[in-house]
Design a protein around this motif. Sequence first.
Motif, PDB file in Angstrom:
ATOM      1  N   ILE A   1       8.351   7.751  -3.535  1.00 43.41           N
ATOM      2  CA  ILE A   1       8.632   6.945  -2.336  1.00 43.41           C
ATOM      3  C   ILE A   1       9.706   5.900  -2.640  1.00 43.41           C
ATOM      4  O   ILE A   1      10.634   5.691  -1.857  1.00 43.41           O
ATOM      5  N   VAL A   2       9.592   5.266  -3.790  1.00 40.82           N
ATOM      6  CA  VAL A   2      10.570   4.241  -4.168  1.00 40.82           C
ATOM      7  C   VAL A   2      11.979   4.864  -4.209  1.00 40.82           C
ATOM      8  O   VAL A   2      12.936   4.314  -3.665  1.00 40.82           O
ATOM      9  N   LYS A   3      12.061   6.038  -4.813  1.00 44.03           N
ATOM     10  CA  LYS A   3      13.330   6.749  -4.926  1.00 44.03           C
ATOM     11  C   LYS A   3      13.880   7.136  -3.542  1.00 44.03           C
ATOM     12  O   LYS A   3      15.044   6.899  -3.224  1.00 44.03           O
ATOM     13  N   ASN A   4      12.997   7.717  -2.740  1.00 45.00           N
ATOM     14  CA  ASN A   4      13.382   8.173  -1.408  1.00 45.00           C
ATOM     15  C   ASN A   4      13.883   7.011  -0.531  1.00 45.00           C
ATOM     16  O   ASN A   4      14.944   7.095   0.087  1.00 45.00           O
ATOM     17  N   VAL A   5      13.107   5.923  -0.502  1.00 43.83           N
ATOM     18  CA  VAL A   5      13.470   4.779   0.344  1.00 43.83           C
ATOM     19  C   VAL A   5      14.776   4.145  -0.155  1.00 43.83           C
ATOM     20  O   VAL A   5      15.671   3.835   0.639  1.00 43.83           O
ATOM     21  N   SER A   6      14.917   4.001  -1.467  1.00 50.02           N
ATOM     22  CA  SER A   6      16.140   3.396  -2.032  1.00 50.02           C
ATOM     23  C   SER A   6      17.366   4.193  -1.602  1.00 50.02           C
ATOM     24  O   SER A   6      18.391   3.628  -1.196  1.00 50.02           O
ATOM     25  N   LYS A   7      17.252   5.518  -1.697  1.00 52.36           N
ATOM     26  CA  LYS A   7      18.381   6.393  -1.343  1.00 52.36           C
ATOM     27  C   LYS A   7      18.765   6.211   0.134  1.00 52.36           C
ATOM     28  O   LYS A   7      19.948   6.089   0.468  1.00 52.36           O
ATOM     29  N   GLN A   8      17.752   6.179   0.995  1.00 50.78           N
ATOM     30  CA  GLN A   8      18.027   5.993   2.423  1.00 50.78           C
ATOM     31  C   GLN A   8      18.714   4.656   2.682  1.00 50.78           C
ATOM     32  O   GLN A   8      19.670   4.576   3.459  1.00 50.78           O
TER      33      GLN A   8
ATOM     34  N   SER B   1       0.822  -1.211   0.000  1.00 53.47           N
ATOM     35  CA  SER B   1       0.000   0.000   0.000  1.00 53.47           C
ATOM     36  C   SER B   1       0.860   1.267   0.000  1.00 53.47           C
ATOM     37  O   SER B   1       0.371   2.351  -0.303  1.00 53.47           O
ATOM     38  N   ILE B   2       2.140   1.132   0.320  1.00 53.54           N
ATOM     39  CA  ILE B   2       3.032   2.299   0.313  1.00 53.54           C
ATOM     40  C   ILE B   2       3.559   2.558  -1.102  1.00 53.54           C
ATOM     41  O   ILE B   2       3.537   3.680  -1.587  1.00 53.54           O
ATOM     42  N   VAL B   3       4.009   1.496  -1.774  1.00 50.77           N
ATOM     43  CA  VAL B   3       4.558   1.707  -3.127  1.00 50.77           C
ATOM     44  C   VAL B   3       3.488   1.678  -4.204  1.00 50.77           C
ATOM     45  O   VAL B   3       3.659   2.224  -5.281  1.00 50.77           O
ATOM     46  N   PHE B   4       2.356   1.006  -3.910  1.00 49.56           N
ATOM     47  CA  PHE B   4       1.284   0.909  -4.904  1.00 49.56           C
ATOM     48  C   PHE B   4      -0.066   1.154  -4.239  1.00 49.56           C
ATOM     49  O   PHE B   4      -0.892   0.251  -4.118  1.00 49.56           O
ATOM     50  N   PRO B   5      -0.321   2.412  -3.768  1.00 48.72           N
ATOM     51  CA  PRO B   5      -1.610   2.690  -3.134  1.00 48.72           C
ATOM     52  C   PRO B   5      -2.762   2.564  -4.131  1.00 48.72           C
ATOM     53  O   PRO B   5      -3.730   1.854  -3.892  1.00 48.72           O
ATOM     54  N   ASN B   6      -2.663   3.234  -5.286  1.00 51.37           N
ATOM     55  CA  ASN B   6      -3.567   2.981  -6.416  1.00 51.37           C
ATOM     56  C   ASN B   6      -2.833   3.083  -7.748  1.00 51.37           C
ATOM     57  O   ASN B   6      -3.306   2.651  -8.768  1.00 51.37           O
ATOM     58  N   LYS B   7      -1.641   3.665  -7.670  1.00 49.73           N
ATOM     59  CA  LYS B   7      -0.682   3.565  -8.782  1.00 49.73           C
ATOM     60  C   LYS B   7       0.716   3.611  -8.164  1.00 49.73           C
ATOM     61  O   LYS B   7       0.841   3.844  -6.958  1.00 49.73           O
ATOM     62  N   ILE B   8       1.748   3.390  -8.971  1.00 49.95           N
ATOM     63  CA  ILE B   8       3.098   3.339  -8.407  1.00 49.95           C
ATOM     64  C   ILE B   8       3.505   4.717  -7.882  1.00 49.95           C
ATOM     65  O   ILE B   8       3.353   5.720  -8.579  1.00 49.95           O
ATOM     66  N   ASP B   9       4.016   4.745  -6.636  1.00 43.61           N
ATOM     67  CA  ASP B   9       4.524   5.993  -6.075  1.00 43.61           C
ATOM     68  C   ASP B   9       6.051   6.028  -6.287  1.00 43.61           C
ATOM     69  O   ASP B   9       6.821   5.545  -5.449  1.00 43.61           O
ATOM     70  N   VAL B  10       6.484   6.582  -7.417  1.00 40.06           N
ATOM     71  CA  VAL B  10       7.918   6.558  -7.755  1.00 40.06           C
ATOM     72  C   VAL B  10       8.755   7.391  -6.778  1.00 40.06           C
ATOM     73  O   VAL B  10       9.915   7.061  -6.517  1.00 40.06           O
TER      74      VAL B  10
END
Length: 224
Positions: free
Chosen positions: A21-28, A10-19
């Motif tokens: 968030i993916v970018k932010n989390v990957s960087k961290q 639900s974080i990366v795909f709530p109703n479409k891909i949240d790019v």
Amino acid sequence: MRIVLKIGGSIVFPNKIDVDIVKNVSKQIVSLSKNHEFLIVVGGGAIAREYIGALKYLGKDDTFLDFIGMEAACLNASLFMAGLGDKAPAEISRNFKHALTTLQIGRIPLLGGTHPGHTTDAVSSMLAEFVGADLFLRFTNVDGVYDKDPKKFSDAKKLAKISHEKLLEIVQDTRAEAGVNAVIDPLAAKILKRAKIKTIVVGKDEIKNIKEVIEGKHKGTEIS
Ligand code: UTP
């Protein structure tokens, strides 16, 4: 620390891909990898529910629906292939031995579903046991563990710190059905208890500061 990080679908795909968030989390994660070892499990999210709902309507059985949920979770996990750069694995791990081997060659394993009949929480807890993780960190759309279902009871209270026994007591009556979600899968709660794995359940709002959550500064629930 060796950390299994579960990112709710639900974080990366709530109703479409949240790019973002993916970018932010990957960087961290790439940055935190200097001091910690991570293994990442991603849930199925809305895309899993969409497929499960349609195929259920069309008459498919629960085990088939589970296979579809597993595939959706693997697809969501593959979103992290890009942001992890040199730390990205060559492929999504479909089993725990592959994940451990990936970790041993200095990459960050990515997992979705592994086997029908449970959720990616169960995947995460078994993986945590298998690799001897120090911490299971779970980010999802519920911001912690409540004493009763907060969607049904307005007087439900969030618990800051509980035992593994208490967690199991809270979740044990959840139905085993494809796509159904308790705050944590009862199977996961059992494995976390037997393996005595410290667990933190936090809401998606706190995923922008994973370092602080690891350090114990969060508004979620600690289970130990
Ligand atoms: P999850 O329930 O783990 O993803 O998998 P989610 O719904 O996104 O949960 P959160 O929000 O991340 O916590 C979706 C479905 O895929 C099947 C199950 O049917 C599950 O409900 N699945 C997943 C499996 O059968 N086996 C697995 O190993 C993983």
